[in-house]
Design a protein around this motif. Sequence first.
Motif, PDB file in Angstrom:
ATOM      1  N   ARG A  12       5.762  10.592 -13.625  1.00 33.64           N
ATOM      2  CA  ARG A  12       5.205  10.213 -14.928  1.00 33.64           C
ATOM      3  C   ARG A  12       4.896  11.413 -15.813  1.00 33.64           C
ATOM      4  N   LYS A  22       0.851  -1.184   0.000  1.00 35.99           N
ATOM      5  CA  LYS A  22       0.000   0.000   0.000  1.00 35.99           C
ATOM      6  C   LYS A  22       0.887   1.235   0.000  1.00 35.99           C
ATOM      7  N   LEU A  23       0.585   2.133  -0.929  1.00 33.40           N
ATOM      8  CA  LEU A  23       1.355   3.369  -1.027  1.00 33.40           C
ATOM      9  C   LEU A  23       0.678   4.477  -0.243  1.00 33.40           C
ATOM     10  N   SER A  24       1.487   5.320   0.367  1.00 36.94           N
ATOM     11  CA  SER A  24       0.949   6.489   1.050  1.00 36.94           C
ATOM     12  C   SER A  24       0.521   7.510  -0.006  1.00 36.94           C
ATOM     13  N   ASP A  25      -0.217   8.512   0.422  1.00 39.23           N
ATOM     14  CA  ASP A  25      -0.632   9.571  -0.499  1.00 39.23           C
ATOM     15  C   ASP A  25       0.593  10.272  -1.094  1.00 39.23           C
ATOM     16  N   GLN A  26       1.619  10.477  -0.291  1.00 44.17           N
ATOM     17  CA  GLN A  26       2.832  11.144  -0.759  1.00 44.17           C
ATOM     18  C   GLN A  26       3.558  10.297  -1.803  1.00 44.17           C
ATOM     19  N   GLU A  27       3.617   8.994  -1.578  1.00 42.28           N
ATOM     20  CA  GLU A  27       4.268   8.099  -2.530  1.00 42.28           C
ATOM     21  C   GLU A  27       3.507   8.064  -3.855  1.00 42.28           C
ATOM     22  N   SER A  28       2.210   8.005  -3.779  1.00 44.58           N
ATOM     23  CA  SER A  28       1.389   8.022  -4.993  1.00 44.58           C
ATOM     24  C   SER A  28       1.564   9.334  -5.748  1.00 44.58           C
ATOM     25  N   ALA A  29       1.606  10.448  -5.021  1.00 41.70           N
ATOM     26  CA  ALA A  29       1.789  11.752  -5.654  1.00 41.70           C
ATOM     27  C   ALA A  29       3.145  11.818  -6.355  1.00 41.70           C
ATOM     28  N   ILE A  76       4.941   9.296  -7.601  1.00 42.90           N
ATOM     29  CA  ILE A  76       4.888   8.440  -8.789  1.00 42.90           C
ATOM     30  C   ILE A  76       4.135   9.143  -9.916  1.00 42.90           C
ATOM     31  N   GLN A  77       3.001   9.723  -9.583  1.00 45.38           N
ATOM     32  CA  GLN A  77       2.220  10.435 -10.600  1.00 45.38           C
ATOM     33  C   GLN A  77       2.998  11.609 -11.168  1.00 45.38           C
ATOM     34  N   TYR A  78       3.695  12.327 -10.315  1.00 47.56           N
ATOM     35  CA  TYR A  78       4.474  13.477 -10.762  1.00 47.56           C
ATOM     36  C   TYR A  78       5.612  13.047 -11.685  1.00 47.56           C
TER      37      TYR A  78
END
Length: 86
Positions: free
Chosen positions: A15, A2-9, A11-13
């Motif tokens: 990309r 499970k990724l934290s909100d910061q980790e997801s942000a 990764i999205q950035y």
Amino acid sequence: MKLSDQESALIQYIRTLNFETMLDACDAIGESSRESKRNALEESYERSNAASVAVWFVRHDQLSKLQKLLGAANKDYQERISHESS
């Protein structure tokens, strides 16, 4: 995993970054990695503290892996780099 909100942000950035920005980021990390390796070799040559030498080599390895993973996480960068090295 499970990724934290910061980790997801993050990764999205990553990309969304363009090729030139990714190239600059990967080059900067690569330079720091090479500098760490130089420091390790210099300290080893000077017979400095073995623990300090090991720390420099670990830093080199970690930065090298970060550089590769960062580049692989961006499609534009990955496509351009793989075509250039072919």
